[in-house]
Write a protein that holds these residues in place. Structure first.
Motif, PDB file in Angstrom:
ATOM      1  N   ASN A 168       0.840  -1.203   0.000  1.00 30.29           N
ATOM      2  CA  ASN A 168       0.000   0.000   0.000  1.00 30.29           C
ATOM      3  C   ASN A 168       0.870   1.245   0.000  1.00 30.29           C
ATOM      4  O   ASN A 168       1.843   1.318   0.747  1.00 30.29           O
ATOM      5  CB  ASN A 168      -0.900   0.037   1.235  1.00 30.29           C
ATOM      6  N   GLY A 169       0.506   2.195  -0.866  1.00 33.23           N
ATOM      7  CA  GLY A 169       1.253   3.443  -0.916  1.00 33.23           C
ATOM      8  C   GLY A 169       2.523   3.373  -1.748  1.00 33.23           C
ATOM      9  O   GLY A 169       3.290   4.338  -1.790  1.00 33.23           O
ATOM     10  N   ALA A 170       2.742   2.238  -2.446  1.00 32.65           N
ATOM     11  CA  ALA A 170       3.980   2.087  -3.244  1.00 32.65           C
ATOM     12  C   ALA A 170       4.005   2.999  -4.461  1.00 32.65           C
ATOM     13  O   ALA A 170       5.070   3.251  -5.025  1.00 32.65           O
ATOM     14  CB  ALA A 170       4.135   0.631  -3.685  1.00 32.65           C
ATOM     15  N   GLY A 171       2.825   3.471  -4.894  1.00 33.74           N
ATOM     16  CA  GLY A 171       2.786   4.372  -6.049  1.00 33.74           C
ATOM     17  C   GLY A 171       2.140   3.771  -7.285  1.00 33.74           C
ATOM     18  O   GLY A 171       2.169   4.380  -8.361  1.00 33.74           O
ATOM     19  N   LYS A 172       1.518   2.602  -7.141  1.00 30.73           N
ATOM     20  CA  LYS A 172       0.958   1.898  -8.305  1.00 30.73           C
ATOM     21  C   LYS A 172      -0.144   2.722  -8.985  1.00 30.73           C
ATOM     22  O   LYS A 172      -0.130   2.897 -10.193  1.00 30.73           O
ATOM     23  CB  LYS A 172       0.376   0.539  -7.869  1.00 30.73           C
ATOM     24  N   THR A 173      -1.088   3.200  -8.181  1.00 27.29           N
ATOM     25  CA  THR A 173      -2.208   3.951  -8.761  1.00 27.29           C
ATOM     26  C   THR A 173      -1.722   5.258  -9.372  1.00 27.29           C
ATOM     27  O   THR A 173      -2.180   5.664 -10.445  1.00 27.29           O
ATOM     28  CB  THR A 173      -3.281   4.208  -7.685  1.00 27.29           C
TER      29      THR A 173
HETATM   30  N1  LIG Z   1      -3.966  12.892  -4.596  1.00 21.80           N
HETATM   31  C1  LIG Z   1      -2.992  12.680  -3.681  1.00 21.80           C
HETATM   32  N2  LIG Z   1      -2.632  13.665  -2.827  1.00 21.80           N
HETATM   33  C2  LIG Z   1      -1.655  13.474  -1.918  1.00 21.80           C
HETATM   34  N3  LIG Z   1      -0.948  12.340  -1.788  1.00 21.80           N
HETATM   35  C3  LIG Z   1      -1.259  11.323  -2.614  1.00 21.80           C
HETATM   36  C4  LIG Z   1      -2.291  11.431  -3.597  1.00 21.80           C
HETATM   37  N4  LIG Z   1      -2.367  10.248  -4.271  1.00 21.80           N
HETATM   38  C5  LIG Z   1      -1.432   9.435  -3.736  1.00 21.80           C
HETATM   39  N5  LIG Z   1      -0.758  10.080  -2.744  1.00 21.80           N
HETATM   40  C6  LIG Z   1       0.355   9.524  -1.953  1.00 21.80           C
HETATM   41  O1  LIG Z   1       1.287   8.986  -2.880  1.00 21.80           O
HETATM   42  C7  LIG Z   1       1.801   7.742  -2.419  1.00 21.80           C
HETATM   43  C8  LIG Z   1       1.499   6.648  -3.440  1.00 21.80           C
HETATM   44  O2  LIG Z   1       0.106   6.385  -3.457  1.00 21.80           O
HETATM   45  P1  LIG Z   1      -0.612   5.416  -4.508  1.00 21.80           P
HETATM   46  O3  LIG Z   1      -2.080   5.501  -4.247  1.00 21.80           O
HETATM   47  O4  LIG Z   1      -0.126   5.709  -5.871  1.00 21.80           O
HETATM   48  O5  LIG Z   1      -0.049   4.003  -4.041  1.00 21.80           O
HETATM   49  P2  LIG Z   1      -0.620   2.543  -4.359  1.00 21.80           P
HETATM   50  O6  LIG Z   1       0.573   1.685  -4.544  1.00 21.80           O
HETATM   51  O7  LIG Z   1      -1.592   2.600  -5.476  1.00 21.80           O
HETATM   52  O8  LIG Z   1      -1.352   2.177  -3.010  1.00 21.80           O
HETATM   53  P3  LIG Z   1      -2.633   1.224  -2.757  1.00 21.80           P
HETATM   54  O9  LIG Z   1      -2.159  -0.172  -2.984  1.00 21.80           O
HETATM   55  O10 LIG Z   1      -2.935   1.494  -1.318  1.00 21.80           O
HETATM   56  O11 LIG Z   1      -3.714   1.660  -3.688  1.00 21.80           O
HETATM   57  C9  LIG Z   1       1.184   7.503  -1.059  1.00 21.80           C
HETATM   58  O12 LIG Z   1       2.094   7.981  -0.099  1.00 21.80           O
HETATM   59  C10 LIG Z   1      -0.068   8.346  -1.096  1.00 21.80           C
HETATM   60  O13 LIG Z   1      -0.416   8.760   0.211  1.00 21.80           O
END
Ligand SMILES: Nc1ncnc2c1ncn2[C@@H]1O[C@H](COP(=O)(O)OP(=O)(O)OP(=O)(O)O)[C@@H](O)[C@H]1O
Length: 235
Positions: free
Chosen positions: A38-43
C-alpha cells in the motif's frame, strides 16, 4: 519495440514522492503485473500512464509516440483502455447501454451493437445484458467495467485491482477471461492477490516507496528476499 515505455517518471504530492524515477518497458502481447505494498505508487503510476494526471518529470512512450502530455481521451483513441474501480459505470443505465457508451466514441454506428454483444459475451455477461448496471452484483460490475474496456478493442488494457472484492468463483472467471485475452491484448494488471499475479503474469514489476524494486518472472519475484521484505512479508 515496446508497446509502452515509461522513462524516468516522477511525481510528488506536496513534497511527498509518490513515484520516483520509474522506468519500465511493456512488450506487445505481454501480461505484466504491477505489485507493491500500500502506498507504493501503483495507482499514481498508472494514472499517469492513462492520462488521469501528469508527471513532474519523465516521459511516457506508447507505440513509439510520446504521450506524456496527451489528454486521457486522446490516449483512448490511440488504443489504451483502463478500468478504475467502478468509477465509470452508470448505475441507472442498462448493462448493454454502458458498454455502448464506451464503444460509441471509437466505433462506426453500425459496428457498435455487434461489438457490444461480443464484449459482453467475452466477459460472461450475456445473461445480464438488459439489467440495470446498478442491480448487478459487485463482481459482475467489475466484469462490466472490463467489458467496457474490451469493447474498445484496446492495444493496452490497464486493470486496476480487478479482483478486489470478488468471490473465489468470480476470480476464477476473471482468470479465464485474462487467459483468453492474453496474446491479443497487452495487459497491465495492478493486483494485490498474489495467486492471481502468479497465475496470469508473464513478468511482474515490483514497486516500493515509489521506485521499481525489480522486474522478473513470478517465480523470480516470489524468491527475491528484497521483495519478500518489502511486500510479501507484509500482513
Ligand atoms: N492525490 C494525492 N494527494 C496526496 N498524496 C497522494 C495522492 N495520491 C497518492 N498520494 C500519496 O502517494 C503515495 C502513493 O500512493 P498510490 O495511491 O499511488 O499508491 P498505491 O501503490 O496505489 O497504493 P494502494 O495499494 O494502497 O492503492 C502515497 O504515499 C499516497 O499517500
Amino acid at each position: 519495440m515496446s508497446l509502452l515505455r515509461v522513462e524516468g517518471l516522477s511525481k510528488a504530492y506536496d513534497g511527498v514522492r509518490a513515484v520516483h524515477d520509474v522506468t519500465l518497458d511493456v512488450q506487445e502481447g505481454e501480461v505484466r503485473a504491477l505489485i507493491g505494498p500500500n502506498g507504493a505508487g501503483k495507482t499514481t503510476l498508472v494514472g499517469m500512464i492513462a492520462g488521469r494526471s501528469f508527471p513532474d518529470a519523465g516521459r511516457i512512450i506508447f507505440d513509439g509516440r510520446d504521450i506524456t502530455r496527451l489528454p486521457a481521451h486522446r490516449r483512448t483513441r490511440l488504443g489504451m483502455a483502463y478500468t478504475f474501480q467502478i468509477t465509470s459505470i452508470f448505475a441507472g443505465l442498462a448493462v448493454t447501454e454502458n458498454v455502448a457508451l464506451a464503444a460509441r466514441p471509437l466505433l462506426p454506428r453500425t459496428e457498435v451493437r455487434p461489438a457490444v454483444r461480443a464484449a459482453l459475451a467475452r466477459a460472461g455477461l450475456q445473461e445480464q445484458a438488459d439489467m440495470r448496471a446498478g442491480d448487478l452484483s459487485y463482481g459482475h460490475q467489475r466484469l462490466l467495467e472490463i467489458a467496457m474496456g474490451l469493447v474498445q478493442a484496446p492495444r493496452l488494457l490497464i486493470l486496476d485491482e480487478p479482483t478486489q472484492g470478488l468471490s473465489e468463483g468470480e476470480i476464477a472467471e476473471f482468470k479465464a477471461l485474462v487467459r483468453d485475452l492474453a496474446g491479443q491484448t497487452t495487459i497491465l494488471l495492478i493486483e494485490h492477490n498474489m495467486d492471481v499475479v502468479m497465475a496470469l503474469a508473464g513478468r511482474v514489476t515490483v514497486l516500493s516507496a515509489g521506485e521499481v524494486l525489480m522486474t522478473g518472472t513470478p517465480a523470480e519475484v516470489r524468491a527475491d528476499p528484497g521483495v519478500q521484505a518489502a511486500y510479501l512479508g507484509m500482513p
